[in-house]
Design a protein around this motif. Sequence first.
Motif, PDB file in Angstrom:
ATOM      1  N   SER A 133       0.823  -1.214   0.000  1.00 44.96           N
ATOM      2  CA  SER A 133       0.000   0.000   0.000  1.00 44.96           C
ATOM      3  C   SER A 133       0.851   1.255   0.000  1.00 44.96           C
ATOM      4  O   SER A 133       0.317   2.363  -0.027  1.00 44.96           O
ATOM      5  N   ASP A 134       2.167   1.101   0.028  1.00 44.82           N
ATOM      6  CA  ASP A 134       3.085   2.230   0.102  1.00 44.82           C
ATOM      7  C   ASP A 134       4.025   2.202  -1.099  1.00 44.82           C
ATOM      8  O   ASP A 134       4.583   1.150  -1.440  1.00 44.82           O
ATOM      9  N   LEU A 135       4.206   3.346  -1.724  1.00 46.14           N
ATOM     10  CA  LEU A 135       5.003   3.398  -2.945  1.00 46.14           C
ATOM     11  C   LEU A 135       6.474   3.089  -2.698  1.00 46.14           C
ATOM     12  O   LEU A 135       7.142   2.516  -3.564  1.00 46.14           O
ATOM     13  N   MET A 136       6.999   3.444  -1.537  1.00 42.63           N
ATOM     14  CA  MET A 136       8.403   3.154  -1.259  1.00 42.63           C
ATOM     15  C   MET A 136       8.628   1.664  -1.041  1.00 42.63           C
ATOM     16  O   MET A 136       9.625   1.100  -1.486  1.00 42.63           O
ATOM     17  N   VAL A 137       7.707   1.014  -0.361  1.00 45.80           N
ATOM     18  CA  VAL A 137       7.821  -0.429  -0.181  1.00 45.80           C
ATOM     19  C   VAL A 137       7.633  -1.126  -1.517  1.00 45.80           C
ATOM     20  O   VAL A 137       8.323  -2.104  -1.836  1.00 45.80           O
ATOM     21  N   LEU A 138       6.707  -0.622  -2.328  1.00 47.57           N
ATOM     22  CA  LEU A 138       6.535  -1.147  -3.686  1.00 47.57           C
ATOM     23  C   LEU A 138       7.837  -1.031  -4.471  1.00 47.57           C
ATOM     24  O   LEU A 138       8.218  -1.947  -5.209  1.00 47.57           O
ATOM     25  N   LEU A 139       8.533   0.098  -4.292  1.00 51.50           N
ATOM     26  CA  LEU A 139       9.791   0.306  -5.005  1.00 51.50           C
ATOM     27  C   LEU A 139      10.845  -0.719  -4.585  1.00 51.50           C
ATOM     28  O   LEU A 139      11.667  -1.138  -5.405  1.00 51.50           O
ATOM     29  N   VAL A 140      10.809  -1.138  -3.332  1.00 51.87           N
ATOM     30  CA  VAL A 140      11.760  -2.155  -2.866  1.00 51.87           C
ATOM     31  C   VAL A 140      11.560  -3.445  -3.651  1.00 51.87           C
ATOM     32  O   VAL A 140      12.514  -4.046  -4.167  1.00 51.87           O
ATOM     33  N   GLY A 141      10.299  -3.899  -3.749  1.00 55.76           N
ATOM     34  CA  GLY A 141      10.023  -5.089  -4.545  1.00 55.76           C
ATOM     35  C   GLY A 141      10.379  -4.896  -6.001  1.00 55.76           C
ATOM     36  O   GLY A 141      10.911  -5.806  -6.661  1.00 55.76           O
ATOM     37  N   TRP A 142      10.099  -3.721  -6.521  1.00 58.95           N
ATOM     38  CA  TRP A 142      10.404  -3.355  -7.908  1.00 58.95           C
ATOM     39  C   TRP A 142      11.889  -3.523  -8.198  1.00 58.95           C
ATOM     40  O   TRP A 142      12.276  -4.098  -9.229  1.00 58.95           O
ATOM     41  N   GLU A 143      12.745  -3.041  -7.295  1.00 58.84           N
ATOM     42  CA  GLU A 143      14.188  -3.089  -7.515  1.00 58.84           C
ATOM     43  C   GLU A 143      14.761  -4.479  -7.234  1.00 58.84           C
ATOM     44  O   GLU A 143      15.726  -4.901  -7.890  1.00 58.84           O
ATOM     45  N   ILE A 144      14.187  -5.199  -6.279  1.00 54.63           N
ATOM     46  CA  ILE A 144      14.652  -6.570  -6.030  1.00 54.63           C
ATOM     47  C   ILE A 144      14.414  -7.426  -7.268  1.00 54.63           C
ATOM     48  O   ILE A 144      15.254  -8.263  -7.637  1.00 54.63           O
ATOM     49  N   MET A 145      13.291  -7.228  -7.938  1.00 49.00           N
ATOM     50  CA  MET A 145      13.046  -7.966  -9.175  1.00 49.00           C
ATOM     51  C   MET A 145      14.100  -7.649 -10.224  1.00 49.00           C
ATOM     52  O   MET A 145      14.534  -8.524 -10.983  1.00 49.00           O
ATOM     53  N   GLY A 146      14.529  -6.396 -10.274  1.00 47.10           N
ATOM     54  CA  GLY A 146      15.554  -6.023 -11.237  1.00 47.10           C
ATOM     55  C   GLY A 146      16.862  -6.761 -10.999  1.00 47.10           C
ATOM     56  O   GLY A 146      17.473  -7.278 -11.939  1.00 47.10           O
ATOM     57  N   ILE A 147      17.288  -6.862  -9.740  1.00 50.52           N
ATOM     58  CA  ILE A 147      18.554  -7.553  -9.466  1.00 50.52           C
ATOM     59  C   ILE A 147      18.395  -9.060  -9.637  1.00 50.52           C
ATOM     60  O   ILE A 147      19.322  -9.750 -10.088  1.00 50.52           O
ATOM     61  N   CYS A 148      17.208  -9.595  -9.320  1.00 47.05           N
ATOM     62  CA  CYS A 148      16.977 -11.032  -9.544  1.00 47.05           C
ATOM     63  C   CYS A 148      17.026 -11.361 -11.031  1.00 47.05           C
ATOM     64  O   CYS A 148      17.578 -12.393 -11.436  1.00 47.05           O
ATOM     65  N   SER A 149      16.442 -10.500 -11.846  1.00 43.22           N
ATOM     66  CA  SER A 149      16.485 -10.747 -13.289  1.00 43.22           C
ATOM     67  C   SER A 149      17.921 -10.705 -13.795  1.00 43.22           C
ATOM     68  O   SER A 149      18.299 -11.480 -14.683  1.00 43.22           O
ATOM     69  N   TYR A 150      18.746  -9.826 -13.237  1.00 45.75           N
ATOM     70  CA  TYR A 150      20.148  -9.751 -13.630  1.00 45.75           C
ATOM     71  C   TYR A 150      20.857 -11.078 -13.373  1.00 45.75           C
ATOM     72  O   TYR A 150      21.552 -11.617 -14.240  1.00 45.75           O
ATOM     73  N   PHE A 151      20.660 -11.635 -12.190  1.00 42.20           N
ATOM     74  CA  PHE A 151      21.328 -12.896 -11.849  1.00 42.20           C
ATOM     75  C   PHE A 151      20.743 -14.077 -12.624  1.00 42.20           C
ATOM     76  O   PHE A 151      21.484 -14.971 -13.050  1.00 42.20           O
TER      77      PHE A 151
END
Length: 663
Positions: A133-151
């Motif tokens: 429900s919070d955009l900053m927490v959403l951003l955390v998931g957003w960026e974790i997906m980016g690093i997971c896709s990299y690996f």
Amino acid sequence: MTTTTLAVLVPLLPFLGAVAGLLLGRTAPGLVRPLAVLPVLASLALAVTVAVDQGGGLAINSHTELTPTGSVPIELGLHIDGFAALVAVLVGVVATCVQIYSTGYLHDDPRYPSYAALVSLFTSAMLVVVYSSDLMVLLVGWEIMGICSYFLVGHYWETPEARAASLKAFLVTKLGDVPFLIGLFALATDAGSFRITTVLGTVASGGLHHPTLVALLLLAGVAGKSALFPLHTWLPDAMAGPTPVSALIHAATMVAAGIYFVARLLPVFQASAAAMVVLAVMAGVTMVGSGLAALAQDDIKRVLAYSTIGQLGYMAGALAVGDRGAAVFHLLAHGAFKALLFLAAGVIIHATGTNSLAAMSRMKDLRTRVPDAFWTMTVALLALAAIPPFSGFFSKEAVLGAAEHVATGHTEQAPGAAGWIVLVTGLVTAVLTAAYATRLWLLAFRGHGAEAPDHGRQPVTMTAVLWVLAVPSLAFGLAFGPLPDWFDGRDLTPVLTTSVLGTGLALVGGIVTYGAWRHTTALAARVPLGAVAAHPDADAGHVEAEAVAAHEPVFGNVAQAPDPADPGRLLLGPLHRHAAVGFHLDAVYSVLFVRPVQAGASLVRFLDREVVDTYVRGAGALPRWLGTAVRRAQTGNVQTYVSALLAGTVVLVVAVLLVATGA
């Protein structure tokens, strides 16, 4: 347990599974597969329970302040409405299928423990995005997906292609994330909160000061994450990762996140008519361009990659005409049949024992050798081509129907120009989608390529998953009746005009492609293809790594001899060579961005070495010379020191006398 507690466990269980898998992967290898499958399966069960409890009614809200910031608070909370609950179920279904499938597909891969843990972390991050429900927490998931896709894209890191693909995916998505982050801060500044409901309330009251600027900044991040034009070029190259990873990225995570974000914050974008038109243009170019590119690819996985880009264009088009119900409907339907398409392609790779057979021009007699993949992929391709009564027909027609309503002025949810752009490009893409889907089916299952050795039946963990995903690919579209209760209440019933027109155009695309295939097959009979060497190893994970290392055509734009049996060449004509390389966008970006950055870096390095270092070296040279002189004076000879002392004394005496005489 309360529904809120169950919802917290939905992303938490895959995260704990990922941590346990990383810690125990080497010390307890027997636990790796249970830790990969069971937490995600349990998360799916809980997501279904949450969806049933939510029932399409009022949103479930729960929040607590995560940390004091002194200004705009950051909160840890949940916001689960109907479409969030259904998207979470989609993520759970696809992630569970991918984890089960991977136990057979990567059975002998030495890095399977880290792979499985990253898939679980990927799943957890997407669920955070869905429920937050919070955009900053959403951003955390957003960026974790980016690093997971990299690996995960770089899983076969020994090969230069996989390393380049993972780096490209990371950099292109980060290029969009920079303005995305600025847009989030601007949004929160106007609203005084990162909480999504507060932001939407601010928009409704007209409190958003610069809606166009904010919307465009956010769209940059969405374009990168969801592979929309012009930041879509990373997705086809991401095929260098294992095939199950492609299924996960393309069906339920990563690319779905951007579409979901716009759907969640759609009023922010609707506050700017210009932003809606820009989104419509992005969607239109994405749809048509990817359709043409898919028609020119020979690698089956790259065809599916461009297909994903085109279907994301449909979803973005639905959002551009203000209908998030149609967008999420197509997101759900697409998640099922696209996961099925990729996993069926993995079965083909596994069965033939060589990833070079993923080049469709080299395939032969696969109908009888991989019957599970043949029948399930046929269902998925029919859904992709939007042929009734398969799921893709209903969801795609919901998009076209929404565009038609806006274009003709029946609704004012978006500018009429956006409606016309989405409607026209959507109909053109319907022809192209049916054409490349038909081409894929003909070349894959009725092709006349070289015979490959038969490596026997595939593991049941792989084939069973295909049939599980075939059910929603066939029947989910029939849920168009009750689904509006879970979304915004808008009717998703297919519109007669666009249904007839879209289906007719799809049939035309398929029939024309079949005719072109018959013609090119007759020509190919006079130009027999050379034999294709096969790998003796039937483990698909190792095969993919070896194929990348051998520069086989499945993982890159590797030059190939023209295939006379390819109907795509006949249909595209002179456009084929441009479409095959993605209309040279990578080359354009290289000229516009990569080379200037490299030139700038070279200039900075020159200035640092030849200018800055020169001054630094000069500043250090004088003390060094003085030190050398002083060091040489320290001879250790007492007579020399006494002589110098006497000489100094004489000089001082003479100097004093001269001063005194002068005075």
